[in-house]
Design a protein around this motif. Structure first.
Motif, mmCIF file in Angstrom:
data_model
loop_
_atom_site.group_PDB
_atom_site.id
_atom_site.type_symbol
_atom_site.label_atom_id
_atom_site.label_comp_id
_atom_site.label_asym_id
_atom_site.label_seq_id
_atom_site.Cartn_x
_atom_site.Cartn_y
_atom_site.Cartn_z
ATOM 1 N N MET A 1 57.790 -6.260 54.598
ATOM 2 C CA MET A 1 57.416 -6.021 53.491
ATOM 3 C C MET A 1 57.855 -4.812 52.315
ATOM 4 N N LYS A 2 58.082 -4.490 51.426
ATOM 5 C CA LYS A 2 57.579 -2.901 50.917
ATOM 6 C C LYS A 2 56.774 -3.699 49.731
ATOM 7 N N ARG A 3 56.022 -2.372 50.143
ATOM 8 C CA ARG A 3 54.663 -2.190 49.537
ATOM 9 C C ARG A 3 55.583 -1.183 48.486
ATOM 10 N N LEU A 4 54.252 -1.371 47.805
ATOM 11 C CA LEU A 4 54.158 -0.560 46.279
ATOM 12 C C LEU A 4 53.046 0.257 45.923
ATOM 13 N N ALA A 5 53.185 1.094 45.491
ATOM 14 C CA ALA A 5 51.798 2.274 45.393
ATOM 15 C C ALA A 5 52.050 2.649 43.787
ATOM 16 N N ILE A 6 51.568 2.260 43.219
ATOM 17 C CA ILE A 6 51.875 1.890 41.805
ATOM 18 C C ILE A 6 50.748 3.309 40.971
ATOM 19 N N GLN B 1 54.124 7.613 50.167
ATOM 20 C CA GLN B 1 55.404 7.339 50.959
ATOM 21 C C GLN B 1 55.367 7.562 52.448
ATOM 22 N N LYS B 2 54.952 8.474 53.186
ATOM 23 C CA LYS B 2 54.051 9.443 54.103
ATOM 24 C C LYS B 2 54.077 7.563 55.303
ATOM 25 N N ASN B 3 53.295 6.248 54.531
ATOM 26 C CA ASN B 3 53.134 5.823 55.061
ATOM 27 C C ASN B 3 54.127 4.390 54.435
ATOM 28 N N GLY B 4 54.856 4.808 53.447
ATOM 29 C CA GLY B 4 56.093 3.474 54.293
ATOM 30 C C GLY B 4 55.717 3.006 52.660
ATOM 31 N N ALA C 1 42.768 -0.351 52.153
ATOM 32 C CA ALA C 1 44.174 -1.129 51.941
ATOM 33 C C ALA C 1 45.729 -0.484 52.682
ATOM 34 N N VAL C 2 45.421 0.233 53.049
ATOM 35 C CA VAL C 2 46.962 1.014 53.221
ATOM 36 C C VAL C 2 46.786 0.637 54.690
ATOM 37 N N ASP C 3 45.795 0.797 56.017
ATOM 38 C CA ASP C 3 46.390 0.792 57.072
ATOM 39 C C ASP C 3 45.871 -0.916 57.391
ATOM 40 N N ASP C 4 44.487 -0.944 56.397
ATOM 41 C CA ASP C 4 44.558 -2.722 57.351
ATOM 42 C C ASP C 4 44.742 -3.427 56.328
#
Length: 183
Positions: free
Chosen positions: A1-6, A98-101, A70-73
């Motif tokens: 799944m593509k995750r977004l950071a807005i 971006q480093k976290n995908g 939120a990023v890791d878990d």
């Protein structure tokens, strides 16, 4: 799944929180991370820990702990609702996501100052989140003065994977639809 950071960018009362909450309703599996909530929490429960001057490091630490979780878990999309006007800090955030995908999206609010002043005048928002200023008028005045600093600049297209600019409230739903389509 593509995750977004807005990541929202803009002055006080430009509509960042309203936008973030509306986007959260439309973007399945998303969470708003809003530093104003962290500031209010600290003011309500830990006022004695707030620094008397300088950077609010405890607020930033709380925000970072929530972001890391939120990023890791989780597998949630993140909606980062802060002013994010400092380019160096914004680029650091984008690099982290971006480093976290994550696919990164900047939403820059460029509403005219006279509209922001009108919103401040009509606002019922609590000033309890403010630490340095006593009114949102003071915050806006400081932000207007900061506009001439080299580190406070509008986002550019090369900073993130996507950039949207909102200049009027009428553009909000269109930008939300475009972000949902990206997801």
């Amino acid at each position: 799944m593509k995750r977004l950071a807005i990541i929202t960018v803009g002055k006080t009362h430009s509509g960042k929180t309203t936008f973030a909450k509306a986007l959260e309703k439309e973007l399945v599996n998303s969470v708003v991370i809003d530093q104003d909530n962290h500031a209010e929490f600290l003011h309500t429960y830990y006022q004695s820990l707030l620094p008397k001057q300088g950077s609010n490091t405890i607020k930033y630490a709380i925000t970072q702990a929530i972001v890391n979780h939120a990023v890791d878990d989780t597998n949630s999309h993140l909606i980062i609702c802060n002013s994010n006007r400092n380019r160096k800090g914004r680029l650091r955030q984008i690099e982290y996501y971006q480093k976290n995908g994550f696919t990164t999206i900047l939403v820059n609010f460029e509403l005219p100052d006279h509209i922001l002043k009108e919103r401040i005048t009509n606002s019922e928002r609590s000033t309890s989140i403010l630490r340095v200023a006593s009114t949102f008028d003071e915050v806006l005045s400081r932000q207007q003065a900061e506009t001439n600093r080299n580190d406070i600049i509008a986002p550019t297209e090369e900073e993130a994977d996507h950039l949207f600019v909102i200049k009027t409230s009428d553009e909000v739903m269109s930008v939300i639809r475009k972000i949902v389509d990206i997801a």
